[in-house]
Design a protein around this motif. Sequence first.
Motif, PDB file in Angstrom:
ATOM      1  N   SER A  14       0.833  -1.449   0.296  1.00 42.39           N
ATOM      2  CA  SER A  14       0.027  -0.169   0.100  1.00 42.39           C
ATOM      3  C   SER A  14       0.869   1.281   0.066  1.00 42.39           C
ATOM      4  O   SER A  14       0.532   2.212  -0.709  1.00 42.39           O
ATOM      5  CB  SER A  14      -1.061   0.106   1.176  1.00 42.39           C
ATOM      6  OG  SER A  14      -1.599   1.249   1.171  1.00 42.39           O
ATOM      7  N   ASP A  15       1.718   1.165   0.717  1.00 37.17           N
ATOM      8  CA  ASP A  15       2.958   2.194   0.883  1.00 37.17           C
ATOM      9  C   ASP A  15       3.413   2.500  -0.338  1.00 37.17           C
ATOM     10  O   ASP A  15       3.732   3.610  -0.990  1.00 37.17           O
ATOM     11  CB  ASP A  15       3.912   2.334   1.883  1.00 37.17           C
ATOM     12  CG  ASP A  15       4.647   3.414   2.098  1.00 37.17           C
ATOM     13  OD1 ASP A  15       4.384   4.461   2.582  1.00 37.17           O
ATOM     14  OD2 ASP A  15       5.860   3.119   1.652  1.00 37.17           O
ATOM     15  N   LEU A  17       2.643   1.567  -3.676  1.00 35.58           N
ATOM     16  CA  LEU A  17       1.692   2.047  -4.548  1.00 35.58           C
ATOM     17  C   LEU A  17       1.341   3.338  -4.398  1.00 35.58           C
ATOM     18  O   LEU A  17       1.126   4.297  -5.212  1.00 35.58           O
ATOM     19  CB  LEU A  17       0.495   1.097  -4.389  1.00 35.58           C
ATOM     20  CG  LEU A  17       0.690  -0.173  -5.047  1.00 35.58           C
ATOM     21  CD1 LEU A  17      -0.714  -0.902  -4.611  1.00 35.58           C
ATOM     22  CD2 LEU A  17       0.799  -0.085  -6.527  1.00 35.58           C
ATOM     23  N   ASP A  18       1.141   4.033  -3.009  1.00 33.51           N
ATOM     24  CA  ASP A  18       0.927   5.275  -2.683  1.00 33.51           C
ATOM     25  C   ASP A  18       2.144   6.060  -3.301  1.00 33.51           C
ATOM     26  O   ASP A  18       1.819   7.371  -3.805  1.00 33.51           O
ATOM     27  CB  ASP A  18       0.666   5.455  -1.464  1.00 33.51           C
ATOM     28  CG  ASP A  18       0.070   7.048  -1.002  1.00 33.51           C
ATOM     29  OD1 ASP A  18      -0.988   7.381  -1.595  1.00 33.51           O
ATOM     30  OD2 ASP A  18       0.647   7.680  -0.312  1.00 33.51           O
ATOM     31  N   ARG A  19       3.326   5.750  -3.063  1.00 36.13           N
ATOM     32  CA  ARG A  19       4.603   6.381  -3.493  1.00 36.13           C
ATOM     33  C   ARG A  19       4.688   6.709  -4.858  1.00 36.13           C
ATOM     34  O   ARG A  19       5.036   7.531  -5.351  1.00 36.13           O
ATOM     35  CB  ARG A  19       5.442   6.116  -2.709  1.00 36.13           C
ATOM     36  CG  ARG A  19       5.636   6.661  -1.175  1.00 36.13           C
ATOM     37  CD  ARG A  19       7.014   6.075  -0.578  1.00 36.13           C
ATOM     38  NE  ARG A  19       7.141   4.566  -0.453  1.00 36.13           N
ATOM     39  CZ  ARG A  19       7.935   3.832  -1.048  1.00 36.13           C
ATOM     40  NH1 ARG A  19       8.870   4.490  -1.908  1.00 36.13           N
ATOM     41  NH2 ARG A  19       8.252   2.592  -0.927  1.00 36.13           N
ATOM     42  N   HIS A  22       2.048   7.880  -8.755  1.00 35.74           N
ATOM     43  CA  HIS A  22       1.587   9.300  -9.017  1.00 35.74           C
ATOM     44  C   HIS A  22       2.927   9.896  -9.790  1.00 35.74           C
ATOM     45  O   HIS A  22       2.762  11.176  -9.925  1.00 35.74           O
ATOM     46  CB  HIS A  22       0.897  10.154  -8.297  1.00 35.74           C
ATOM     47  CG  HIS A  22      -0.423   9.495  -7.661  1.00 35.74           C
ATOM     48  ND1 HIS A  22      -1.262   9.644  -8.110  1.00 35.74           N
ATOM     49  CD2 HIS A  22      -0.412   9.078  -6.327  1.00 35.74           C
ATOM     50  CE1 HIS A  22      -2.479   8.746  -7.452  1.00 35.74           C
ATOM     51  NE2 HIS A  22      -1.864   8.578  -6.227  1.00 35.74           N
ATOM     52  N   SER A  43      -5.159  -0.597  -4.828  1.00 32.29           N
ATOM     53  CA  SER A  43      -4.718   0.391  -4.129  1.00 32.29           C
ATOM     54  C   SER A  43      -5.893   0.793  -3.150  1.00 32.29           C
ATOM     55  O   SER A  43      -5.663   1.125  -2.030  1.00 32.29           O
ATOM     56  CB  SER A  43      -4.045   1.531  -4.727  1.00 32.29           C
ATOM     57  OG  SER A  43      -3.969   2.705  -3.948  1.00 32.29           O
ATOM     58  N   GLU A  47      -6.120   0.557   0.831  1.00 29.67           N
ATOM     59  CA  GLU A  47      -6.363   1.775   1.820  1.00 29.67           C
ATOM     60  C   GLU A  47      -7.736   1.544   2.716  1.00 29.67           C
ATOM     61  O   GLU A  47      -7.627   1.861   3.730  1.00 29.67           O
ATOM     62  CB  GLU A  47      -6.763   2.925   0.984  1.00 29.67           C
ATOM     63  CG  GLU A  47      -5.270   3.480   0.490  1.00 29.67           C
ATOM     64  CD  GLU A  47      -5.562   4.749  -0.415  1.00 29.67           C
ATOM     65  OE1 GLU A  47      -6.416   5.128  -0.811  1.00 29.67           O
ATOM     66  OE2 GLU A  47      -4.477   5.212  -1.213  1.00 29.67           O
ATOM     67  N   ILE A  53      -2.851   3.050   8.441  1.00 31.39           N
ATOM     68  CA  ILE A  53      -2.303   4.079   7.743  1.00 31.39           C
ATOM     69  C   ILE A  53      -2.641   5.417   8.386  1.00 31.39           C
ATOM     70  O   ILE A  53      -2.196   6.404   8.066  1.00 31.39           O
ATOM     71  CB  ILE A  53      -2.915   4.014   6.147  1.00 31.39           C
ATOM     72  CG1 ILE A  53      -4.256   4.104   5.955  1.00 31.39           C
ATOM     73  CG2 ILE A  53      -2.053   2.756   5.466  1.00 31.39           C
ATOM     74  CD1 ILE A  53      -4.818   4.228   4.472  1.00 31.39           C
TER      75      ILE A  53
END
Length: 79
Positions: A14-15, A17-19, A22, A43, A47, A53
């Motif tokens: 998750s972390d 993918l978030d980083r 984008h 993703s 979340e 998180i």
Amino acid sequence: MEIELTDDQALVLSDWLDRVMHRKDFSAIVDDRAVWSALFRISGALETQLSSIFDPSYSDQLAAARQRLIGQLGEFGEA
């Protein structure tokens, strides 16, 4: 389809993918627009399932999860 991850795997993924999702350089390697549908689904699912998180100790939990997972990999991925 169902994919099972450990809590550590889910947190680290998750972390990550978030980083990266984008970033322009990541977008450049996703050469099939249809793949974004799966990436957004994964993703979003992570979340909504990971309450950690929002935890004040998130960064500590993430660091610990990374270390446990790296420990399980042995030499795989080392330079």
